[in-house]
Design a protein around this motif. Sequence first.
Motif, PDB file in Angstrom:
ATOM      1  N   ALA A 395      42.561  63.987  46.731  1.00 49.36           N
ATOM      2  CA  ALA A 395      43.967  64.688  46.551  1.00 49.36           C
ATOM      3  C   ALA A 395      44.897  63.959  47.319  1.00 49.36           C
ATOM      4  N   SER A 396      44.466  63.828  48.652  1.00 47.68           N
ATOM      5  CA  SER A 396      45.456  63.532  49.496  1.00 47.68           C
ATOM      6  C   SER A 396      45.941  61.988  49.469  1.00 47.68           C
ATOM      7  N   PHE A 397      44.966  61.134  48.952  1.00 55.03           N
ATOM      8  CA  PHE A 397      45.353  59.899  48.636  1.00 55.03           C
ATOM      9  C   PHE A 397      46.343  59.773  47.481  1.00 55.03           C
ATOM     10  N   CYS A 398      46.063  60.601  46.465  1.00 55.36           N
ATOM     11  CA  CYS A 398      46.967  60.492  45.468  1.00 55.36           C
ATOM     12  C   CYS A 398      48.475  61.224  45.767  1.00 55.36           C
ATOM     13  N   GLU A 399      48.448  62.284  46.707  1.00 51.69           N
ATOM     14  CA  GLU A 399      49.746  62.590  47.162  1.00 51.69           C
ATOM     15  C   GLU A 399      50.708  61.488  47.573  1.00 51.69           C
ATOM     16  N   LYS A 400      49.892  60.240  48.211  1.00 48.82           N
ATOM     17  CA  LYS A 400      50.447  59.216  48.657  1.00 48.82           C
ATOM     18  C   LYS A 400      50.650  58.116  47.829  1.00 48.82           C
ATOM     19  N   ARG A 401      50.528  58.390  46.609  1.00 48.28           N
ATOM     20  CA  ARG A 401      50.412  57.253  45.613  1.00 48.28           C
ATOM     21  C   ARG A 401      51.124  56.020  45.579  1.00 48.28           C
ATOM     22  N   SER A 402      52.362  55.964  46.140  1.00 44.48           N
ATOM     23  CA  SER A 402      53.294  54.940  46.194  1.00 44.48           C
ATOM     24  C   SER A 402      52.527  53.874  47.211  1.00 44.48           C
ATOM     25  N   SER A 403      51.494  54.069  47.835  1.00 44.01           N
ATOM     26  CA  SER A 403      50.879  53.116  49.114  1.00 44.01           C
ATOM     27  C   SER A 403      49.389  52.457  48.170  1.00 44.01           C
ATOM     28  N   LEU A 404      49.356  53.145  46.943  1.00 38.45           N
ATOM     29  CA  LEU A 404      48.018  52.627  46.151  1.00 38.45           C
ATOM     30  C   LEU A 404      48.035  51.257  45.596  1.00 38.45           C
ATOM     31  N   VAL A 405      47.345  50.639  45.938  1.00 45.00           N
ATOM     32  CA  VAL A 405      47.091  49.202  45.278  1.00 45.00           C
ATOM     33  C   VAL A 405      45.749  48.956  44.802  1.00 45.00           C
ATOM     34  N   ILE A 406      45.284  47.885  44.076  1.00 49.83           N
ATOM     35  CA  ILE A 406      44.053  47.425  43.616  1.00 49.83           C
ATOM     36  C   ILE A 406      43.252  47.038  44.746  1.00 49.83           C
ATOM     37  N   ASN A 407      42.109  47.696  45.070  1.00 52.03           N
ATOM     38  CA  ASN A 407      41.167  47.280  46.098  1.00 52.03           C
ATOM     39  C   ASN A 407      41.042  45.675  46.239  1.00 52.03           C
ATOM     40  N   PRO A 408      41.643  44.856  47.328  1.00 52.26           N
ATOM     41  CA  PRO A 408      41.395  43.515  47.536  1.00 52.26           C
ATOM     42  C   PRO A 408      40.053  42.941  47.077  1.00 52.26           C
ATOM     43  N   ILE A 409      39.085  43.542  46.948  1.00 51.79           N
ATOM     44  CA  ILE A 409      37.886  42.941  46.644  1.00 51.79           C
ATOM     45  C   ILE A 409      37.707  42.691  44.981  1.00 51.79           C
TER      46      ILE A 409
END
Length: 490
Positions: A395-409
Motif C-alpha cells: 500500500a505504501s508504494f501505491c500511495e507514491k504511484r507517480s514514481s512507479l515504473v516497469i522493473n528494469p529487468i
Amino acid sequence: MIFDKNLGPLRHAFSSIRLGSIEASKTSGMRLSLLSELHCPYCGSGIELAFRLPDQKPNAINYGVLRCACNDYPVVQGIPILQHVDGLSSVVDLIRQGNGHRALLQAMNLFRVKWAHRSRWHQLRYYLNCQRLVTGRDLSFEDAVNLVRKPSVFSDYLLHRYANPSFLAAIGPLMLLDRLEQRRRSAFPGGVADGQDSHAPFNGRANSSTKTIRVLDLACGAGHTSFLMRHLFPELSVVSVDHDFVSLYLAKRFLAPDSIHLCLDAEVLSPFVDQHFDAVFCLDAFHYLHSKKAIVAELKRVSKPGALWLFPHLHNALQQNMVAGLPLSPDGYLECFSCASPRLFDETEILHGLSKKYQFDLSRNSSVSELNNSQTLTLIGGDEDLWRVHNRFPASFCEKRSSLVINPIYHNTPTENTVERTLRWPNEVMRRECRGAEAILPGSCHLSQTEIRQLTKGDSVPDGARLEKLVAKFVLVPLPPHYTHSDLPA
C-alpha cells in the motif's frame, strides 16, 4: 598526481585535457552544522572547517578541508571522506589549490574498482570513464554504472536491484521505519516548524527537544535503500554511510541527493555523537565485516534506547554461499547483537509473505534449530510491539504511484495489440545469484503504455487491486528519474 607512477608517459598524454567543463552534481553540499555532530573516528577529537573553496553557499560545503587533532580530511562534492587512505593527502592539496574538479577525479581514482587494477590500460580506461561521468550533463544512473562499476556483472547487479531477492526481501524491514514517522507525528502533532527541515542539527539532544528522526543507512552502496527511505518517509533524516567514495558519489548524484553522505570505514570507531540515531539499517554487508562485536558496540553507543535495528540479508555460516564473506551462525548473530534484543527470520519466508500475503510477519519466533537450515537471515531488534504482522506493503508504494515504473529487468517485446515485457537476465552469474526471485517475478507481463499511465499517473481512476498486485510482484517498482536510458529526455 592523478595516475600511479608506473603509468609513465601515459599520464602526460592526457595532462592537457580541459577539466573546466566538469559538471558538478546538482545537489547541496555538506551542512556546516554537521560538524557539531561528528568527531574524528581515529583520535576522537572534534572536527572543524580548515579551508573551503570560495563561491559556495554560506552554510554548506561542496569542496573544503576538515581538520581534527591528527589529520586533514577532504570534502568532495559535499561528501566528507573521514578515512586514512593512501594518497588522500593529494585530494586535500588539490582542494587547497582551488582545483575542486581535479580533486573529484583524484578521489574517484583512489577508490577505483578492482577491474582498474588489472593493468595500466584498465587504470587509464577507468580514469577516462570517470571524466565522462563527471562531465556528463544528461547521463542516467545506468550510464554511470556502466562507466565506473566494472566489470559489467557489477554494473548489472547495481542496475537490477529489484531483481535481487536480497533487496526485495529487505523492503519488509525497511517498511518498519514507518513506526518512526508515526512516533514523530504523535510527539509533535503540529508537524515541522516553518523553516525547519528533516536534516536539522542534532547536537546530542534527545527527541524531546528536536523534531528530527535519524536513520543510519550503513554500507549504503549506490543508495537504493537510502532512496526508498527518503521517498517513502520524507520526514526522516537519512545518513548514508559507505567506505567507497565512488558509490557515495553515485548515491548523491542519482539516487539519494537529499541524504547526508559520509565516506567512513565501518571497522573503526564511529564519528557520531552518542545516542544519535533512531534506527540502524544495514543490507547485505555485515557478514563481510571483520570486527563484528566492536561494530555492534559502536552502533549501540550511537543509537538511542529502543532504536530499531534492521539487518536484512545476513549470510548463514552453516550454509553454502557463492560470496559468503565472514558470516556467523544464527546463534552467533543472536549473541553478537544481544544488546538489541534481536530476533532472526528466514529471508525466503519474508519475501514470500510480502509477495503473496502483502504482509511482513514478525509474530513467529523461530527457533535457532529451524534457522540453522536457512540460506540467508534477517535480524530485527527493537521494542516488543515489533513482534506482530505488519501490513504496510504494497500500500505504501501505491500511495507514491507517480514514481512507479516497469522493473528494469523486463524488456519490451512488441506484439500486435499490446507490449509484452519479458524478464531477461543480463548474465548467467546474476541469474544464478537471483534464482530465488524467479518464484516471485513473473516471466512476462502484458502492459501497454496506456495501462501504465492509468495505473501510475492518475490519468483515470486506477484499478487499485491490479496496481497492488503488480507492486507486490515487483513488476512496478519505485525509481528516481533518469535511472535508465529510457528515462532521459529526447
